[in-house]
Write a protein that holds these residues in place. Sequence first.
Motif, PDB file in Angstrom:
ATOM      1  N   LEU A 124       0.874  -1.279  -0.239  1.00 33.43           N
ATOM      2  CA  LEU A 124       0.341   0.045   0.062  1.00 33.43           C
ATOM      3  C   LEU A 124       0.521   1.123  -0.190  1.00 33.43           C
ATOM      4  O   LEU A 124       1.610   1.086   0.568  1.00 33.43           O
ATOM      5  N   THR A 125       0.420   1.996  -0.588  1.00 30.87           N
ATOM      6  CA  THR A 125       1.319   3.225  -0.755  1.00 30.87           C
ATOM      7  C   THR A 125       0.544   4.471   0.437  1.00 30.87           C
ATOM      8  O   THR A 125      -0.205   4.290   1.015  1.00 30.87           O
ATOM      9  N   VAL A 128      -3.157   6.796   3.301  1.00 26.40           N
ATOM     10  CA  VAL A 128      -3.055   5.582   3.001  1.00 26.40           C
ATOM     11  C   VAL A 128      -3.751   5.332   1.650  1.00 26.40           C
ATOM     12  O   VAL A 128      -4.790   5.739   1.872  1.00 26.40           O
ATOM     13  N   PRO A 130      -3.908   3.373  -2.402  1.00 21.71           N
ATOM     14  CA  PRO A 130      -3.789   1.492  -2.862  1.00 21.71           C
ATOM     15  C   PRO A 130      -2.224   2.047  -3.707  1.00 21.71           C
ATOM     16  O   PRO A 130      -1.820   2.985  -3.508  1.00 21.71           O
ATOM     17  N   ALA A 131      -1.806   0.513  -3.787  1.00 21.77           N
ATOM     18  CA  ALA A 131      -0.447   0.295  -4.614  1.00 21.77           C
ATOM     19  C   ALA A 131       0.022   1.598  -5.440  1.00 21.77           C
ATOM     20  O   ALA A 131       0.737   2.026  -5.723  1.00 21.77           O
ATOM     21  N   SER A 171       6.058   4.310   2.658  1.00 23.29           N
ATOM     22  CA  SER A 171       5.907   3.030   1.593  1.00 23.29           C
ATOM     23  C   SER A 171       5.919   0.923   1.997  1.00 23.29           C
ATOM     24  O   SER A 171       5.789   0.579   2.479  1.00 23.29           O
ATOM     25  N   THR A 206       0.525  -4.054   6.287  1.00 29.85           N
ATOM     26  CA  THR A 206      -0.733  -4.429   6.899  1.00 29.85           C
ATOM     27  C   THR A 206      -0.974  -5.640   6.765  1.00 29.85           C
ATOM     28  O   THR A 206      -1.203  -6.512   5.256  1.00 29.85           O
TER      29      THR A 206
END
Length: 216
Positions: free
Chosen positions: A50-51, A100, A102-103, A132, A137
Amino acid sequence: MAETAASHTSARHPAEKDLAARTSPASHLLEAFATGSLAGTVELAELPFLTLVGLRAAAGTETAERLASVTGGLPAASGEIRSSGDTSVLWLGPAEFLVVAPAEAHESLGGDLIPALQSALADGEGQVVDLSANRTTFELTGPRARAVLEKGCSLDLHPREFNAGTAYSTVIGNIPAILWKTGEESFRVLPRASFADFLGRWLLDAMREYASAEVP
């Protein structure tokens, strides 16, 4: 002619190849997570890559307002989360936040979230840091998820005190982590990458009793 694996790999989008080349901090536990999960009772999985972006900005300043314009807002109190689309901002302190996303939001995968935050910060007093790689997570779901966490979490996790859409910095199994309640029976646990193995195994051990059909 059938496409070879080599040609398929070379045809991938650069971002896909970059993601495929990564190894998550708990990748070696994925099989154990699948085996230790019990559908309908409690399940554990890793949400890798995750970013995560750390922000620092004093509330009410122009810097904070500019950063908020990118994220859709900044939380104002302990435990509060501000979400816009698939991006959420968690409150870590009076002037500290964790974004937070998505990638795919990461710059290395073609996303523009971090450059946009850096541009919003400009020369203002504050900080935008790519975190990141700092954490991973875990997602814990199911009607027994709270009971698993209660074995080693210092927070009161009863719904009257800990509502969905809330996140706190806490300790789980003696490991510092961020605990985010994403739904009535779903939690995200964000430990630092160096603690991922220990906490992943601790969660598996705490889940073990619910693998027995004799447990009500």
